[in-house]
Structures are given as C-alpha cells and as structure tokens.
Design a protein around this motif. Structure first.
Motif, PDB file in Angstrom:
ATOM      1  N   THR A  23      63.721  22.458  49.352  1.00  0.00           N
ATOM      2  CA  THR A  23      63.164  21.776  50.514  1.00  0.00           C
ATOM      3  C   THR A  23      62.625  20.396  50.147  1.00  0.00           C
ATOM      4  O   THR A  23      61.906  20.239  49.162  1.00  0.00           O
ATOM      5  CB  THR A  23      62.021  22.617  51.132  1.00  0.00           C
ATOM      6  N   LEU A  24      62.977  19.416  50.983  1.00  0.00           N
ATOM      7  CA  LEU A  24      62.383  18.085  50.864  1.00  0.00           C
ATOM      8  C   LEU A  24      61.277  17.954  51.893  1.00  0.00           C
ATOM      9  O   LEU A  24      61.508  18.087  53.101  1.00  0.00           O
ATOM     10  CB  LEU A  24      63.428  17.002  51.114  1.00  0.00           C
ATOM     11  N   PHE A  25      60.069  17.678  51.415  1.00  0.00           N
ATOM     12  CA  PHE A  25      58.955  17.352  52.305  1.00  0.00           C
ATOM     13  C   PHE A  25      58.927  15.829  52.402  1.00  0.00           C
ATOM     14  O   PHE A  25      58.563  15.137  51.448  1.00  0.00           O
ATOM     15  CB  PHE A  25      57.647  17.916  51.750  1.00  0.00           C
ATOM     16  N   TYR A  26      59.326  15.341  53.562  1.00  0.00           N
ATOM     17  CA  TYR A  26      59.649  13.920  53.714  1.00  0.00           C
ATOM     18  C   TYR A  26      58.507  13.148  54.360  1.00  0.00           C
ATOM     19  O   TYR A  26      57.990  13.541  55.411  1.00  0.00           O
ATOM     20  CB  TYR A  26      60.924  13.794  54.557  1.00  0.00           C
ATOM     21  N   ASN A  27      58.142  11.999  53.738  1.00  0.00           N
ATOM     22  CA  ASN A  27      56.988  11.219  54.202  1.00  0.00           C
ATOM     23  C   ASN A  27      57.361   9.896  54.860  1.00  0.00           C
ATOM     24  O   ASN A  27      56.517   9.025  55.037  1.00  0.00           O
ATOM     25  CB  ASN A  27      56.032  10.959  53.040  1.00  0.00           C
ATOM     26  N   GLY A  28      58.643   9.709  55.208  1.00  0.00           N
ATOM     27  CA  GLY A  28      59.053   8.512  55.937  1.00  0.00           C
ATOM     28  C   GLY A  28      59.563   7.379  55.087  1.00  0.00           C
ATOM     29  O   GLY A  28      59.952   6.333  55.616  1.00  0.00           O
ATOM     30  N   GLU A  29      59.591   7.547  53.768  1.00  0.00           N
ATOM     31  CA  GLU A  29      60.049   6.454  52.912  1.00  0.00           C
ATOM     32  C   GLU A  29      61.566   6.274  53.021  1.00  0.00           C
ATOM     33  O   GLU A  29      62.307   7.176  53.406  1.00  0.00           O
ATOM     34  CB  GLU A  29      59.653   6.716  51.461  1.00  0.00           C
ATOM     35  N   LYS A  30      62.025   5.083  52.676  1.00  0.00           N
ATOM     36  CA  LYS A  30      63.446   4.764  52.739  1.00  0.00           C
ATOM     37  C   LYS A  30      64.173   5.452  51.592  1.00  0.00           C
ATOM     38  O   LYS A  30      63.814   5.297  50.433  1.00  0.00           O
ATOM     39  CB  LYS A  30      63.647   3.250  52.671  1.00  0.00           C
ATOM     40  N   LEU A  31      65.229   6.215  51.937  1.00  0.00           N
ATOM     41  CA  LEU A  31      65.962   6.974  50.927  1.00  0.00           C
ATOM     42  C   LEU A  31      67.363   6.444  50.672  1.00  0.00           C
ATOM     43  O   LEU A  31      68.011   6.866  49.713  1.00  0.00           O
ATOM     44  CB  LEU A  31      66.071   8.451  51.343  1.00  0.00           C
ATOM     45  N   TRP A  32      67.851   5.539  51.533  1.00  0.00           N
ATOM     46  CA  TRP A  32      69.209   5.024  51.366  1.00  0.00           C
ATOM     47  C   TRP A  32      69.219   3.532  51.681  1.00  0.00           C
ATOM     48  O   TRP A  32      68.602   3.084  52.633  1.00  0.00           O
ATOM     49  CB  TRP A  32      70.167   5.756  52.305  1.00  0.00           C
ATOM     50  N   GLU A  33      69.933   2.774  50.881  1.00  0.00           N
ATOM     51  CA  GLU A  33      70.038   1.334  51.078  1.00  0.00           C
ATOM     52  C   GLU A  33      71.493   0.967  51.344  1.00  0.00           C
ATOM     53  O   GLU A  33      72.386   1.367  50.599  1.00  0.00           O
ATOM     54  CB  GLU A  33      69.541   0.598  49.845  1.00  0.00           C
ATOM     55  N   GLY A  34      71.735   0.211  52.396  1.00  0.00           N
ATOM     56  CA  GLY A  34      73.093  -0.193  52.736  1.00  0.00           C
ATOM     57  C   GLY A  34      73.749   0.756  53.709  1.00  0.00           C
ATOM     58  O   GLY A  34      73.126   1.686  54.221  1.00  0.00           O
ATOM     59  N   ASP A  35      75.052   0.535  53.956  1.00  0.00           N
ATOM     60  CA  ASP A  35      75.803   1.307  54.933  1.00  0.00           C
ATOM     61  C   ASP A  35      76.601   2.418  54.271  1.00  0.00           C
ATOM     62  O   ASP A  35      77.480   2.155  53.445  1.00  0.00           O
ATOM     63  CB  ASP A  35      76.787   0.405  55.692  1.00  0.00           C
ATOM     64  N   GLY A  36      76.306   3.660  54.652  1.00  0.00           N
ATOM     65  CA  GLY A  36      77.127   4.795  54.273  1.00  0.00           C
ATOM     66  C   GLY A  36      77.643   4.781  52.855  1.00  0.00           C
ATOM     67  O   GLY A  36      76.902   4.594  51.891  1.00  0.00           O
TER      68      GLY A  36
END
Length: 268
Positions: A23-36
C-alpha cells in the motif's frame, strides 16, 4: 477495503504492507515528471510503482497531480480522503487492474482521461459536489457499467466511450464500440436518464449519494423484496447498485432485516 478516517491519521506517507496488501499512503507529492512513456518516475522507480496494490490518499491532499499513477499496472484499490477536490490530467491512466475507486465526497473536478484504459473498473460513483468530468475520463474502461451520476455534473466528450455501459445504449456503435461525434449529446442524455423512470425509483435510490434507509425501506415495502433483484434496462439491479455504492452506509442485509421486522410487526 475501507479505511476509517481515524486510522488514516496514524499513517505517515510512504509504502508499507497494510492488511496484507502493498500500500502507498500518498501525501500529494509529484510522482511523475513529463508525459506518459516519455516521462520519468520521481521518488519511486517503475519497478516499485508496479508492486503497489492499494493507494490511500491521505487527509490534507486536495489535488492529485497529472500522470501521478500513470500505468501502475497492479493497483486494484484507490481510496481517497474527503479533502481531495481535483483529480488532474491522466492521473490514473492505464491502471488496468483497478477495480475499486472510493472518490472523495468533496470532489469537484476529474481531469481529461484521468481513468482512461482502466479496463478492470466495473463501477464508479460520483459525488454531487463534482461539477465537471472532462473529456474521455472513463474511455476504454471496457467493463464499466454500474454508475452513480449526479444530474447537474457537466460531462465532456467521450467520457464513457468504449465501455460496457455504452454497449447497452440505443446508439449505433462501430466495431471498436465507439459512437459518432454527432451523437455526443444523445450519449450524455441517455447516461443521465438510465434510472429516471418511476419504475426505477429503487434503482435510483440505491445508486444515489448517501442512500437514505427510510426511502429504500419505503420503496421495498411497496415493491416487495423482489424489487431489489429487478433489473433496469441495462440489466443492473438495485442490489448491485447498493453493493457497489461507495457512498452507501446501508447494505442489502440491512434492507432485508428492516423489511422482515416491519412485516412481523404488521402481522402481530
């Protein structure tokens, strides 16, 4: 899988086992940079991202950024805290194992293609706070058929293209399951009218936001318990709507018990 708000407060962001699920407990941080596929993962590499089975959006998160969970192939469950207001562009694009999404009760906007190609998703319930669902949000969610949708929400183009739901529509579809662009308004009106007939009042009640036990009880009392298993024009029963409804605090067992107790009281 349901998580109570008081439980969430005990968790810090990060990945861990929870109820035997990665499980990922997600806090809103950016996890991906760029397009797909031309972009790159941040914080967690692609191998790690593909081990997640559950994502819990923690209280305090208001926006899920674009591309955040792009192509996380093994996520099956997403549960959002009620602080979430926006889901941005392609946030869950290609999560093809996703079967359960518990949206925020205060969600206002779902961005372009946010759940595109989530092929395992069978149901979705939208809260009345949601003002806009952008283009192609649920396109190619091939199994999607059970829907709770506020009448006042603005739907973009192709929101339900190539879904099981649209195969039940009266629209003419091509070999890929798409309707013509000129039929867009007809598609929107049809989706919003599925349970509008008086005969489907129980379906409407069971698929509504926060279904009221007294209303369901009154309708079941009028129709009998068999009404819970009566399909509408797309083949979905009130029982199926209620079981899938992420905003329901009542189950079919509650409905049956209430009905039996009421009937026993009348008999006595």
């Amino acid at each position: 899988m349901k998580v109570q708000t008081e439980e969430w407060r005990r968790f810090i962001p990060g990945v861990r086992m929870y109820k035997d699920k990665k499980t990922l407990f997600y806090n809103g941080e950016k996890l991906w940079e760029g397009d797909g596929s031309s972009g790159r993962p941040l914080i967690y590499d692609e191998e790690e991202r593909n081990t997640w089975q559950v994502v819990i959006i923690l209280p305090g998160v208001e926006v899920i950024p674009e591309w955040t969970f792009w192509s996380c192939k093994n996520i099956k469950t997403v549960i959002m805290a009620d602080t979430v207001r926006r889901i941005e562009y392609k946030a869950f694009f290609g999560c093809d194992s996703l079967v359960f999404v518990g949206l925020s009760k205060n969600l206002e906007y779902i961005g372009y293609a946010a759940f595109y190609w989530c092929e395992s998703l069978t149901s979705i319930f939208i809260p009345p706070s949601c003002r806009e669902i952008d283009d192609e949000v649920f396109e190619r969610c091939r199994k999607l058929i059970i829907l709770g949708l506020p009448q006042n929400v603005q739907l973009g183009a192709g929101v339900f293209q190539c879904t099981l739901l649209m195969t039940k529509s009266p629209l003419e579809l091509d070999e890929d399951g798409e309707y013509n662009e000129e039929d867009e308004e007809a598609a929107v009106q049809w989706v919003k009218s599925i349970n509008n007939e008086e005969a489907y009042a129980l379906h409407r009640a069971c698929s509504s936001f926060n279904p009221l036990p007294e209303i369901i009880h009154a309708l079941v009392k009028r129709q009998g318990l068999s009404g819970m298993r009566s399909p509408n024009t797309i083949g979905i029963t009130p029982s199926q709507y209620l079981a899938a409804n992420t905003f329901a605090d009542i189950s079919e067992n509650n409905v049956i018990n209430s009905y039996i107790l009421d009937m026993m009281g009348e008999a006595l």
